[in-house]
Enzyme design. Structure first.
Site, mmCIF file in Angstrom:
data_model
loop_
_atom_site.group_PDB
_atom_site.id
_atom_site.type_symbol
_atom_site.label_atom_id
_atom_site.label_comp_id
_atom_site.label_asym_id
_atom_site.label_seq_id
_atom_site.Cartn_x
_atom_site.Cartn_y
_atom_site.Cartn_z
ATOM 1 N N ASP A 104 -80.257 -11.524 -7.631
ATOM 2 C CA ASP A 104 -79.525 -12.291 -8.639
ATOM 3 C C ASP A 104 -78.184 -11.622 -8.919
ATOM 4 O OD1 ASP A 104 -81.854 -13.746 -8.921
ATOM 5 O OD2 ASP A 104 -82.523 -12.608 -10.684
HETATM 6 N N1 URA Z 1 -86.530 -10.669 -8.815
HETATM 7 C C1 URA Z 1 -85.630 -11.166 -9.706
HETATM 8 O O1 URA Z 1 -86.010 -11.687 -10.740
HETATM 9 N N2 URA Z 1 -84.327 -11.046 -9.419
HETATM 10 C C2 URA Z 1 -83.863 -10.442 -8.305
HETATM 11 O O2 URA Z 1 -82.646 -10.359 -8.114
HETATM 12 C C3 URA Z 1 -84.806 -9.927 -7.397
HETATM 13 C C4 URA Z 1 -86.131 -10.052 -7.684
#
Ligand code: URA
Length: 242
Positions: A104
């Protein structure tokens, strides 16, 4: 890998896409021995010349490691800028690169960026159960059975299947009074860590990935840095055993 002539020249230092288009339209560029005035023509491994000088083709493929900084999106959509692809060193920009899975925008840490589709498949295929380790700082209080629920697999809203068994370790608090945890996942679903913590009663405040397979985030890789993977790192990356 279809590389357009304007992108090919732009990535080799002939200027922005619009500057390069001017050069192409002026007839200074040849492709496979013929003057080419079409900026959208594909290079396809042919010899490109500018003013008669051969422009050297770059490496044909690459696998890069990135220490992804916060704020960057794993996307090719310019509306979502800043993008991870902006961090690719100049000498690899002629390649069609993808990230193996996504982090993310507000997650930092180890990300593999590669032109190798088979490697992406082997890193993201849940049947391989490759471990990904996340360091989590969260607020709120997790349910009493949090560790056992992760180990058993839990139902997440909107997903038909429960999560694969995951290992949750709970640590103390940091100086901001956030609780700390480590979560080892063997798959990669959309926002998985955040959704699992929400399901367990917490809210993720900081999320950092520091291991994929047997490969730890290299200590020489500062946030925002991307470099080619070393042979020894590649074999650790795809190792399924801890
Ligand atoms: N899980 C998440 O919630 N975000 C990420 O970026 C990776 C794994």
């Amino acid at each position: 890998m279809a590389t357009r002539l304007d992108a090919f020249l732009s990535h080799r230092g002939f200027g922005s896409r619009s500057q390069v288009r001017g050069i192409i339209r002026s007839g200074r560029v040849s492709l496979a021995g013929q003057v080419c005035r079409d900026q959208g023509e594909h290079v396809d491994g042919n010899v490109v010349r500018v003013d008669g000088q051969i422009i050297v083709e770059g490496v044909a493929s690459a696998t890069l490691l990135l220490n992804k900084p916060l704020g960057y999106a794993c996307s090719h959509d310019p509306n979502e800028a800043p993008l991870v692809e902006e961090l690719v060193p100049e000498s690899f920009r002629h390649l069609t690169l993808e990230t193996a899975g996504r982090l993310d925008r507000d997650t930092s840490g180890l990300l593999v960026v590669t032109s190798d589709g088979a490697l992406i498949h082997s890193l993201t295929n849940p049947r391989r159960h490759l471990v990904k380790r996340y360091r989590v700082a969260y607020s709120g209080k997790l349910s009493y059975h949090a560790v056992a629920r992760c180990a058993k697999g839990m139902q997440l809203e909107g997903d038909p299947n429960p999560t694969l068994p995951a290992e949750l370790e709970l640590h103390g608090e940091d100086s901001d009074s956030l609780s700390l945890a480590t979560l080892h996942l063997h798959e990669g679903r959309y926002h998985q860590v955040r959704r699992m913590f929400a399901e367990l009663g917490g809210e993720v405040v900081r999320l950092h990935r520091d291991r994929i397979g047997g490969l730890e985030l290299p200590s020489d890789l500062m946030p925002g840095q991307m470099r080619e993977i070393r042979a020894s790192e590649l074999s650790r990356l795809t190792a399924t055993v801890d």
